[in-house]
Structure formats: C-alpha cells, structure tokens
Design a protein around this motif. Structure first.
Motif, short mmCIF file in Angstrom:
data_model
loop_
_atom_site.label_atom_id
_atom_site.label_comp_id
_atom_site.label_asym_id
_atom_site.label_seq_id
_atom_site.Cartn_x
_atom_site.Cartn_y
_atom_site.Cartn_z
N UNK A 1 0.80 -1.22 0.00
CA UNK A 1 0.00 0.00 0.00
C UNK A 1 0.83 1.27 0.00
N UNK A 2 2.09 1.16 0.43
CA UNK A 2 2.95 2.34 0.47
C UNK A 2 3.88 2.41 -0.75
N UNK A 3 3.55 1.64 -1.77
CA UNK A 3 4.37 1.62 -2.98
C UNK A 3 4.48 2.98 -3.64
N UNK A 4 3.38 3.76 -3.60
CA UNK A 4 3.41 5.08 -4.23
C UNK A 4 4.38 6.01 -3.51
N UNK A 5 4.47 5.87 -2.18
CA UNK A 5 5.42 6.68 -1.42
C UNK A 5 6.85 6.32 -1.80
N UNK A 6 7.13 5.04 -1.91
CA UNK A 6 8.48 4.60 -2.30
C UNK A 6 8.80 5.10 -3.70
N UNK A 7 7.85 4.98 -4.61
CA UNK A 7 8.05 5.45 -5.98
C UNK A 7 8.30 6.95 -6.00
N UNK A 8 7.55 7.70 -5.19
CA UNK A 8 7.73 9.16 -5.12
C UNK A 8 9.13 9.50 -4.62
N UNK A 9 9.59 8.78 -3.61
CA UNK A 9 10.92 9.05 -3.06
C UNK A 9 12.02 8.75 -4.07
N UNK A 10 11.92 7.60 -4.73
CA UNK A 10 12.93 7.26 -5.73
C UNK A 10 12.91 8.25 -6.89
#
Length: 461
Positions: free
Chosen positions: A231-240
């Motif tokens: 569910x936090x994949x979008x946050x990880x993608x945003x950070x990268x």
C-alpha cells in the motif's frame, strides 16, 4: 609513465573473465540475495550476519584510512590557507545542495501526494515505534552535534570509529607536522607508508563485498518481503523519483558547469555504488571512493577533506527523505500545513539533517528529531514508515554517495587541485581496480607535479 600505467591497467581489466570483476560479483550477490530472501524468507533473514560482518570490517578500516589520507594530504600543501578555503567552500556547497534536496522532496510529495486519501487516525498509531528513536533524536541537536565532534580522548575517536572526530584530530596533527620541520618528516613518511598498507589490506576486505551484499539483500527481502511495499508503494516510488530528479537535474547541472560528466562519474564509482545498494550504507564505500578520487587526479589534501566532511554535512538523500516523509505523514493524517509552517519546517530540517549525522539510521532519526519539535505533526506518524524504511534507505545512501563524489570533484576543480586531463581520461575509460603498490616503493616520498599532486606510488601504479 602515468599514461602507460593507465593503458596497462585497462588491458589487465579487459583480460579478466567477467565473473572475476568486482562489480559483476556484487551484482550476482544482489540478485542471489533477492531470490533467496523471496523464496526462502526465514533462511534469507538468518543471513543478516554476512551483511553486518562485512560492514563492520569496512568500518574498522575507515578511521585509520581517513586519518592517514588527510594527514598525508594536508602536509603536502605548502599554503595552509588553502585548507581554510577548502573547508569554507565545501560547507557553502553542502548547504546549497541540502536546500535543493529539501525542495526536491517537497515538490515531489506535493505534486504526487502519496498520502492523500489514507485518512489515518493519529490515535491509532503505535507510539512505541517513535519512542525507540526519541532518545537518539534528543541527542542530535546542533549544539550537541558540534560538541560531539570533539572526542573524549585522542584514541577514543579511533575507538568509536566516527568520521568527524577523526577528521578534527587529523587536521590538528597535519598542521602540527607541517610546522615541525625536519622533526616531523619521519612521522609524515611513516603515515604515508601506513596509508599504502591500509589500502592493500582494504583490498582484501573488498573481496568479501559480494558475500556482504548477498547477506544484506537476502535479509532485507526475507524479513520485510516484497509484499511490504504494498500500500505504500506510491510513497516509495515518489521518493525514488525525487532522488532521481535531484541527481539528474541538480548534480548533473553542477557537473556540467564544472566540465565533467555525471554519467561517467557514476560509471566510474559503480563498484562503490553497488556496495552501497547492497548494504544500505554509504560508509563501506568511503575508502574506495577516496582512492578513486586520487586516480581521477584530485589532490589528496582537498578530496581527502571534502569527502569525509560530506559524509556528515552533505546527506542529500536524507534531506529529500525528511521533507517527503513529513509531508506524507501530514497528508495521511489529514493535517493541513500552511506555507509558513512548511518554511519553518525546512529551516528546522537544515539543522536536524546535520545533527543526526553519524547516527545509525540517520535519516529516520533526523525525521523523529524534526517531528519532536513540530507541534503540528504527530511524531507517532513514523509508525507508518517503519515497515518500508529499509527499502528507502538504499535510495538515501545512493543519493548521498553520488552527491559527495560530485561535490569532491567540484571542490577540487574550484581549488585548482584536480588535473583536468587525468580526470577526462579516467572518466572516459571507466573505473578499473588499481593494483596494490609494490613493497619496494610503498614508502616512496610525496612529489609535486606541474598540474597536481600525486605520490610516486600512484604515478608508478
């Protein structure tokens, strides 16, 4: 002589079977670690000691290598004012890059808004997660940080293995040797000789890098699993994405303005970056990066100061993480922040991002330190991030590593302490492992050349 040595080294590398090249071995170790952790998670999690052991071996070597590098470099500089100029320019560049990194994280999280729609209740968050880091965060204020640079004793700095206290002692000893005249020549030569021994020994440790990367990656995937991204994949993608934009736009522009290529620089330090990727820490790459900066034609007295300083004052990956994670918590908890509150938060992060330097998991500790003094954001919000922090730590470490390498080359060029011909030639052919110095020349004196400073061992390598 130097040009012939480069050609010979390149031919030696080309003659090697691909599976004997270090970065290929590290890549294989990373791939095997991912597979092991995914298919045999319990076994993969049990391999954590392999990664931890490798990192501990490297950390054991960092303090003496930094000491010898800085002492040898500063004693080779005839004008002591150059050291002061280097320190001032480095700090100015570090703070500029930190501000840009904070803004990069802020823009990414405001544009993509990974926390909007989560509607997390603050009362449902586990306060025990933040409590584990609160004690560390409370000891990372700017005043405490500055006092922490002064070690309890001379040898205490080496026992603790922290870079900044060793940096302080190295500068003091180097200036003392510079003023000691002939009386300090024996010590200077001994330090230079010991430096060569340390780098040869470090070369032996680096042969274990594939095993360390394998163990660290197997533990990460085995313990947290690919599913934890969920569910936090979008946050990880945003950070990268924010880290990638910072590297490409900010660091790429800085490199281009100073006449060298960012992509070639990244390729040159690929072995170090792969080790950082595998271990989620930039510390294991410090000795190798110091050696490669010398191979690029950077004078040891300058690059040997800038790079260790950057490890504490130029944590751009952590700076991006601070703004992105803080605003994400606000979005997830439906907390509205005014532009004035955001500006105050950015000013605070300029201090907390430095104050947590040298602390294990410094990015997460700095986040807790920031939220602890921000009344508008709940410090318990870090519970939302603890499960994926390991997957974000790789990007933090990689971004900071690339930034420090680019900054070290830039400051060397500003100080006319980098041979541009050597820099262009080395970056053009890519990195190749330098052979161990021969015993017969291990204690060779330091010499000056018209366009830079190198040791006689380096010119003969």
């Amino acid at each position: 002589m130097h040009k012939e040595a480069l050609v010979g080294r390149a031919n030696t590398e080309a003659a090697k079977p691909f599976y004997r090249i270090l970065y290929v071995q590290v890549l294989i170790g990373l791939a095997l670690g991912v597979l092991t952790g995914h298919f045999w998670p319990e076994f993969g999690a049990a391999l954590k000691p392999f990664g931890d052991g490798f990192v501990k071996l490297v950390k054991m070597m960092i303090a003496p290598i930094v000491f010898c590098t800085i002492v040898s470099g500063i004693t080779s500089i005839s004008d002591s004012r150059e050291v002061g100029r280097t320190l001032v320019k480095s700090m100015a560049l570090f703070y500029l890059l930190t501000v840009l990194a904070l803004l990069a994280g802020l823009m990414a999280v405001l544009l993509i808004q990974p926390g909007v729609g989560m509607h997390v209740s603050v009362s449902s968050l586990d306060p025990s997660v933040a409590a584990k880091f609160t004690k560390q965060a409370s000891a990372t204020g700017f005043t405490d940080f500055m006092l922490h640079i002064i070690p309890h004793s001379f040898f205490g700095a080496f026992a603790d293995g922290e870079v900044l206290p060793v940096l302080l002692i190295s500068i003091l000893i180097a200036f003392g040797l510079s003023r000691a005249g002939d009386g300090g020549a024996m010590v200077t030569n001994a330090v230079a000789s010991f430096s060569h021994v340390l780098f040869v020994s470090f070369g032996f440790i680096m042969k274990l890098a594939p095993l360390g990367a394998f163990g660290a990656m197997a533990f990460t995937v085995g313990r947290y699993g690919i599913r934890s991204i969920g569910s936090l994949g979008l946050l990880i993608l945003t950070f990268y994405l924010a880290c990638s934009v910072f590297v490409v736009v900010v660091l790429g522009t800085l490199a281009r303005l100073n006449g060298f290529s960012l992509w070639k620089t990244i390729r040159y330090f690929k072995e170090e970056l792969l080790i950082v990727l595998g271990t989620s820490s930039s510390e294991p790459a410090l000795p190798g990066a110091l050696r490669k900066l010398e191979q690029l034609g950077c004078r040891k007295g300058v690059s040997g100061l800038v790079l260790p300083m950057g490890y504490s004052f130029n944590l751009d990956g952590s700076a991006i993480y601070l703004t992105l994670a803080s605003i994400f918590i606000a979005q997830a908890c439906d907390i509205h922040l005014s532009w004035g509150q955001i500006a105050a938060m950015l000013g605070l992060m300029l201090l907390t991002s430095k104050g947590a330097a040298g602390v294990t998991g410094s990015g997460f500790v700095a986040l807790v330190a920031t939220l602890s003094v921000m009344p508008d954001l709940p410090v318990t919000g870090v519970a939302l991030l603890i499960g994926i922090d390991r997957f974000m730590s790789e990007a933090r470490a990689l971004t900071s590593m690339v930034s420090n390498c680019v900054a070290s080359i830039t400051i060397s060029l500003w100080e006319n302490a980098c041979d541009r011909e050597v820099l262009a030639r080395e970056l053009g052919q890519g990195s190749t492992p330098a052979p161990a110095p021969a015993p017969a020349i291990a204690a060779a004196p330091l010499v000056r050349e018209e366009k830079g400073w190198i040791s006689t061992t380096q010119s003969a390598a």
